[in-house]
Write a protein that holds these residues in place. Structure first.
Motif, PDB file in Angstrom:
ATOM      1  N   ILE A 195       0.879  -1.177   0.000  1.00 24.35           N
ATOM      2  CA  ILE A 195       0.000   0.000   0.000  1.00 24.35           C
ATOM      3  C   ILE A 195       0.908   1.215   0.000  1.00 24.35           C
ATOM      4  CG2 ILE A 195      -1.831   1.249   1.197  1.00 24.35           C
ATOM      5  CD1 ILE A 195      -2.612  -1.350   2.573  1.00 24.35           C
TER       6      ILE A 195
ATOM      7  N   ASN B 288      -1.580   6.368  -1.512  1.00 21.51           N
ATOM      8  CA  ASN B 288      -2.893   5.761  -1.271  1.00 21.51           C
ATOM      9  C   ASN B 288      -3.349   6.013   0.157  1.00 21.51           C
ATOM     10  OD1 ASN B 288      -3.660   4.686  -3.706  1.00 21.51           O
ATOM     11  ND2 ASN B 288      -2.732   2.690  -3.359  1.00 21.51           N
TER      12      ASN B 288
ATOM     13  N   ASP C   2      -4.559   9.507   0.651  1.00 20.95           N
ATOM     14  CA  ASP C   2      -5.907   9.683   0.117  1.00 20.95           C
ATOM     15  C   ASP C   2      -6.947   9.091   1.066  1.00 20.95           C
ATOM     16  OD1 ASP C   2      -4.861  10.916  -2.101  1.00 20.95           O
ATOM     17  OD2 ASP C   2      -4.907   9.110  -3.357  1.00 20.95           O
ATOM     18  N   TRP C   3      -6.646   7.924   1.627  1.00 29.70           N
ATOM     19  CA  TRP C   3      -7.603   7.278   2.535  1.00 29.70           C
ATOM     20  C   TRP C   3      -7.798   8.092   3.806  1.00 29.70           C
ATOM     21  CZ3 TRP C   3      -5.264   1.648   2.156  1.00 29.70           C
ATOM     22  CH2 TRP C   3      -5.512   1.145   0.864  1.00 29.70           C
TER      23      TRP C   3
END
Length: 389
Positions: A99, A103, A106-107
C-alpha cells in the motif's frame, strides 16, 4: 518420560491426580485478511434482461480496496502511535501487502472528510461550555513555492470538562484564530497561558481570563540556576498551592469543599506570594530569568488566582498541554504536513484521537465502528457518534 509414570516402590502405573499449568506471553503479529461480500444475481430465463442484484453495503470508501478496519489502523498508527506513513508502508510490505504512501494519504483524507461533522459538533458543544481550556503548538507545513522548505502553521487545542476535544489549524499564530473558533459572543471562562494573541478575544468578548499557575511556577524553575534562593522560595510557595489541590483530589472533595479550602488556604498563600514578588521586584534585573518570572506572575496576577473563585476551574492549564503532546511527538517523526489541507485533516483526526483518550476509548475500535456507520448515520443523531457518548 515413561519411567516417571511407574511407581518405583510398588512397581505399578501411577494415576493422574492433577495438573499444573504454566503460562507465558507470546506474540502473534497482526495480519491482513480479505472479507468477501457475495451477492446473488437473479434473472428471468425467458428474457435476456430484468436482472436483479442487491446493493453493496455502505462503505467508508465506495468501491475502494480498504475496509474500515484498515482505515482505522492507519489512522491510529499515525495519529495515536506517531508512525509516519512511509514506515507503515514498510511494515505492510513485511506482511505481504503493498500500500503506497499516496494511497494512505488519500484514505486518511476521505476518512477525515467523513468524520468532520463529528468534530464540528464537538466544537459547537465546546462553545456552550462554561469553561474552555486552550493552548497551541506549531506544525511545520511544506512550502509550495520553495522545494525542501517549510513554514510554521499552528494547531490550537480546545477542550471542555465533558470530554470534548477539538484541534483547529491556522496558517499563522494570529489572534484571529481563537476569535474565529470561540466566537465573540462567548461569555464563559477561558483558561490559557499568557500569549498575547488571546488578549484581543478578551477585549472583544465577555470572556473571563483564567491563568495557568503551571506556567507561572515554571518561570521560577528556569531561574533556579541563576537565583537559587529566591527561586526556591517561590517554588515552595507554589508547591503549597498544588498540595491543596492534590489533597482535594485524593479525598474527593465536593465542589463546595473545594471552594472553601481554596478560599481558606490558597488565598493566604497567594498573599504571601504577592509580598515576596513585590520584595524581589526591586532586587533583580528585569531581563534576568528571575526578573522575567516576577514580571510574568505580576502581569497575570488576577488571572492566576481566579481559580480560587470557582470550583469548576483548574489550578493550571495542564489538561490542554497534555493534549498537545501527541502533536509534538508526532511531528518529530513525520517532520511536516504536506500542505495546509493535510494539516486541517490532521486536526480533525487529532481531535477524535484526543477525545477517545480523554474518554477512555481505544481509538482503533472507535474509528472502526464510526467509519462503518458514518455514511448512513442521520445528522439529527450526530451526538451518538461523539467519543464522550
Amino acid at each position: 518420560e515413561p519411567a516417571d509414570q511407574v511407581c518405583a516402590i510398588h512397581d505399578c502405573a501411577k494415576d493422574v491426580i492433577g495438573t499444573e499449568e504454566t503460562e507465558h506471553l507470546e506474540y502473534r503479529p497482526a495480519c491482513f485478511y480479505v472479507r468477501k461480500t457475495v451477492r446473488y444475481k437473479y434473472g428471468c430465463k425467458l428474457c435476456d434482461g430484468n436482472i436483479s442484484i442487491a446493493s453493496l453495503p455502505p462503505r467508508a470508501i465506495d468501491k475502494g480496496v480498504a475496509g474500515e478496519s484498515v482505515l482505522a489502523h492507519i489512522i491510529t498508527s499515525k495519529f495515536a502511535d506517531h508512525l509516519p506513513l512511509n514506515r507503515l508502508e514498510g511494515i505492510f510490505k513485511r506482511h505481504g501487502v503493498e500500500i503506497t504512501v499516496s494511497n494512505m494519504c488519500d484514505w486518511v483524507g476521505v476518512s477525515a472528510d467523513l468524520l468532520k461533522p463529528v468534530v464540528d459538533r464537538m466544537q459547537a458543544l465546546i462553545r456552550q461550555s462554561p469553561v474552555i481550556h486552550t493552548d497551541d503548538t506549531p506544525i511545520p507545513i511544506k512550502s509550495p513555492s520553495r522545494k525542501g522548505s517549510t513554514y510554521n502553521g499552528y494547531l490550537w487545542v480546545y477542550l471542555d470538562k465533558r470530554g470534548n476535544v477539538v484541534f483547529d489549524f491556522t496558517p499563522t499564530r494570529s489572534r484571529q484564530g481563537p476569535i474565529a473558533f470561540i466566537g465573540k459572543d462567548y461569555a464563559g471562562k477561558i483558561q490559557a497561558d499568557a500569549y498575547s494573541g488571546y488578549d484581543e478575544l478578551f477585549r472583544v468578548s465577555k470572556v473571563t481570563e483564567v491563568g495557568c499557575n503551571a506556567h507561572a511556577r515554571r518561570k521560577f524553575e528556569y531561574a533556579l540556576d541563576s537565583d537559587p534562593v529566591r527561586a526556591a522560595r517561590m517554588l515552595a510557595l507554589w508547591g503549597q498551592l498544588y498540595a491543596i489541590e492534590k489533597r482535594a483530589q485524593e479525598e474527593n472533595f465536593s465542589p463546595g469543599q473545594l471552594l472553601a479550602v481554596r478560599q481558606a488556604e490558597a488565598l493566604p498563600i497567594f498573599s504571601e506570594i504577592r509580598a515576596a514578588l513585590s520584595e524581589y521586584q526591586d532586587q533583580v534585573l528585569p531581563k534576568s530569568p528571575m526578573g522575567k518570572a516576577i514580571g510574568y506572575a505580576m502581569n497575570q496576577w488576577d488571572a492566576l488566582q481566579r481559580y480560587t473563585e470557582d470550583p469548576e476551574l483548574s489550578i493550571d492549564n495542564n489538561a490542554a498541554e497534555r493534549m498537545l503532546r501527541m502533536v509534538v511527538i508526532g511531528r518529530k517523526n513525520y517532520l511536516f504536513a504536506g500542505s495546509e489541507a493535510g494539516a486541517r485533516r490532521a486536526a480533525i483526526i487529532y481531535s477524535l484521537v484526543a477525545a477517545c483518550k480523554a474518554n477512555g476509548h481505544d481509538p482503533f475500535v472507535y474509528f472502526s465502528d464510526v467509519l462503518r456507520q458514518a455514511t448512513t448515520w442521520p445528522a439529527s443523531r450526530i451526538d451518538g457518534l461523539l467519543p464522550s457518548n
